[in-house]
Design a protein around this motif. Structure first.
Motif, PDB file in Angstrom:
ATOM      1  N   ALA A  40      56.559  32.100  60.254  1.00  0.00           N
ATOM      2  CA  ALA A  40      56.790  32.978  59.103  1.00  0.00           C
ATOM      3  C   ALA A  40      55.564  33.000  58.193  1.00  0.00           C
ATOM      4  O   ALA A  40      55.185  34.055  57.666  1.00  0.00           O
ATOM      5  CB  ALA A  40      58.020  32.521  58.327  1.00  0.00           C
ATOM      6  N   PHE A  41      54.938  31.842  58.015  1.00  0.00           N
ATOM      7  CA  PHE A  41      53.730  31.747  57.187  1.00  0.00           C
ATOM      8  C   PHE A  41      52.604  32.584  57.783  1.00  0.00           C
ATOM      9  O   PHE A  41      51.951  33.357  57.082  1.00  0.00           O
ATOM     10  CB  PHE A  41      53.309  30.274  57.068  1.00  0.00           C
ATOM     11  N   VAL A  97      44.380  33.512  47.628  1.00  0.00           N
ATOM     12  CA  VAL A  97      45.303  32.538  48.201  1.00  0.00           C
ATOM     13  C   VAL A  97      46.106  31.912  47.056  1.00  0.00           C
ATOM     14  O   VAL A  97      45.541  31.498  46.043  1.00  0.00           O
ATOM     15  CB  VAL A  97      44.538  31.445  48.963  1.00  0.00           C
ATOM     16  N   THR A  98      47.422  31.833  47.220  1.00  0.00           N
ATOM     17  CA  THR A  98      48.264  31.232  46.192  1.00  0.00           C
ATOM     18  C   THR A  98      48.310  29.711  46.381  1.00  0.00           C
ATOM     19  O   THR A  98      47.981  29.204  47.460  1.00  0.00           O
ATOM     20  CB  THR A  98      49.707  31.774  46.263  1.00  0.00           C
ATOM     21  N   ASN A  99      48.719  29.008  45.351  1.00  0.00           N
ATOM     22  CA  ASN A  99      48.875  27.556  45.461  1.00  0.00           C
ATOM     23  C   ASN A  99      49.918  27.201  46.514  1.00  0.00           C
ATOM     24  O   ASN A  99      49.756  26.238  47.260  1.00  0.00           O
ATOM     25  CB  ASN A  99      49.274  26.949  44.108  1.00  0.00           C
ATOM     26  N   GLU A 100      50.986  27.985  46.580  1.00  0.00           N
ATOM     27  CA  GLU A 100      52.033  27.748  47.575  1.00  0.00           C
ATOM     28  C   GLU A 100      51.473  27.878  48.994  1.00  0.00           C
ATOM     29  O   GLU A 100      51.744  27.035  49.853  1.00  0.00           O
ATOM     30  CB  GLU A 100      53.169  28.745  47.367  1.00  0.00           C
ATOM     31  N   TYR A 105      49.395  25.286  53.919  1.00  0.00           N
ATOM     32  CA  TYR A 105      48.262  25.138  54.849  1.00  0.00           C
ATOM     33  C   TYR A 105      47.903  23.655  55.001  1.00  0.00           C
ATOM     34  O   TYR A 105      47.621  23.197  56.102  1.00  0.00           O
ATOM     35  CB  TYR A 105      47.066  25.935  54.325  1.00  0.00           C
ATOM     36  N   LEU A 106      47.935  22.903  53.916  1.00  0.00           N
ATOM     37  CA  LEU A 106      47.607  21.475  53.992  1.00  0.00           C
ATOM     38  C   LEU A 106      48.623  20.704  54.811  1.00  0.00           C
ATOM     39  O   LEU A 106      48.297  19.712  55.445  1.00  0.00           O
ATOM     40  CB  LEU A 106      47.506  20.883  52.583  1.00  0.00           C
ATOM     41  N   LEU A 107      49.874  21.168  54.824  1.00  0.00           N
ATOM     42  CA  LEU A 107      50.919  20.506  55.611  1.00  0.00           C
ATOM     43  C   LEU A 107      50.795  20.798  57.093  1.00  0.00           C
ATOM     44  O   LEU A 107      51.096  19.947  57.932  1.00  0.00           O
ATOM     45  CB  LEU A 107      52.311  20.962  55.154  1.00  0.00           C
TER      46      LEU A 107
END
Length: 108
Positions: A40-41, A97-100, A105-107
């Motif tokens: 989905a991302f 790019v949003t913080n969310e 992305y980091l996960l």
């Protein structure tokens, strides 16, 4: 100097001995991300992109070639004279790019 050396030896010895404590790893395991959330991302990121057609364009200081006075527009010594550049086609996001998005992305 001798006192410094003695203190250093004591610190090294206590570090090696471990003070009788059990050593455990401080490395956090990577969190598992649901593959459906990843899909989905990716879909969300792709649908917000725009296609930029590649091609050739002129880059550099146009002043010496086209200006009325035939002098450089830019005083920067690193500015190159007018030259042709070829750019490949690419896609990029329409939005910042949003913080969310960055946290996800980091996960992943």
């Amino acid at each position: 100097m001798r006192a410094y050396l003695n203190i250093s030896l004591v610190l090294v010895a206590s570090a090696i001995a471990g003070c009788g404590q059990e050593v455990s790893s401080n490395v956090a395991s990577a969190p598992q991300v649901d593959p459906e959330r990843v899909e989905a991302f990716v879909e969300k990121v792709v649908e917000r992109q725009v296609y930029v057609e590649g091609g050739k364009y002129l880059m550099g200081d146009f002043g010496a070639e086209y200006g009325l006075e035939k002098i450089q527009y830019d005083a920067d010594v690193n500015s190159k004279p007018l030259h042709e550049v070829k750019l490949s086609s690419f896609s990029m996001s329409k939005f910042k790019v949003t913080n969310e998005e960055y946290d996800f992305y980091l996960l992943a």
